[in-house]
Design a protein around this motif. Structure first.
Motif, short mmCIF file in Angstrom:
data_model
loop_
_atom_site.label_atom_id
_atom_site.label_comp_id
_atom_site.label_asym_id
_atom_site.label_seq_id
_atom_site.Cartn_x
_atom_site.Cartn_y
_atom_site.Cartn_z
N LYS A 132 -0.96 20.63 3.58
CA LYS A 132 -2.17 21.28 3.08
C LYS A 132 -1.91 21.89 1.72
O LYS A 132 -0.78 22.23 1.40
N ARG A 133 -2.95 22.02 0.96
CA ARG A 133 -2.84 22.65 -0.35
C ARG A 133 -3.20 24.12 -0.21
O ARG A 133 -4.21 24.47 0.41
N GLY A 134 -2.39 24.99 -0.78
CA GLY A 134 -2.64 26.42 -0.70
C GLY A 134 -3.90 26.82 -1.44
O GLY A 134 -4.27 26.21 -2.43
N HIS A 135 -4.59 27.86 -0.95
CA HIS A 135 -5.84 28.27 -1.59
C HIS A 135 -5.63 29.27 -2.73
O HIS A 135 -6.48 29.41 -3.58
N VAL A 181 -2.01 29.84 -4.32
CA VAL A 181 -1.03 29.06 -5.07
C VAL A 181 -1.27 27.61 -4.66
O VAL A 181 -1.11 27.26 -3.50
N HIS A 182 -1.71 26.77 -5.58
CA HIS A 182 -2.18 25.43 -5.25
C HIS A 182 -1.07 24.40 -5.11
O HIS A 182 -1.20 23.27 -5.57
N ASN A 183 0.00 24.77 -4.43
CA ASN A 183 1.05 23.78 -4.15
C ASN A 183 0.84 23.24 -2.74
O ASN A 183 0.07 23.78 -1.96
N TRP A 184 1.52 22.14 -2.42
CA TRP A 184 1.37 21.49 -1.12
C TRP A 184 2.40 22.03 -0.15
O TRP A 184 3.57 22.16 -0.49
N GLU A 205 -9.24 12.73 -6.21
CA GLU A 205 -8.52 13.73 -7.00
C GLU A 205 -7.02 13.74 -6.67
O GLU A 205 -6.20 14.00 -7.52
N TYR A 206 -6.69 13.44 -5.44
CA TYR A 206 -5.29 13.46 -4.99
C TYR A 206 -4.85 12.05 -4.65
O TYR A 206 -4.66 11.71 -3.49
N SER A 233 -7.35 12.69 2.52
CA SER A 233 -7.51 14.13 2.34
C SER A 233 -8.93 14.51 2.69
O SER A 233 -9.84 13.69 2.70
N GLN A 272 -11.71 18.23 2.61
CA GLN A 272 -11.89 19.55 2.06
C GLN A 272 -12.87 20.31 2.92
O GLN A 272 -13.88 19.77 3.34
#
Length: 80
Positions: A17-20, A22-25, A68-69, A75, A77
């Protein structure tokens, strides 16, 4: 697997998951129930007992994967 008859765990395992903030996986342990997707931190070969988040599935709609990814084959959202 959970034995709760009202909210049985249908599937569980790792997802990314992508952080809300810090946008890292981040890899997280997810548990799918009929009405929500729960996720937990997983470290040292054990799942955290503290739930890190949930995604409510009621009234959710499945759409095409986001382009986008492109390095992530599937993915979705959560829309608020």
């Amino acid at each position: 697997m959970d034995t709760d008859k009202k909210n049985p765990v249908l599937r569980e395992g790792f997802l990314v998951k992508r952080g809300h903030i810090v946008h890292n996986w981040k890899a997280r342990w997810f548990m799918l129930t009929p009405d929500k997707l729960l996720y937990y931190k997983y470290e040292g070969g054990k799942r955290d007992s503290c739930q890190r988040g949930k995604i409510l599935l009621k009234d959710s709609v499945i759409t095409c994967p986001f382009l986008e990814y492109e390095n992530r084959p599937v993915s979705f959202q959560e829309h608020k």
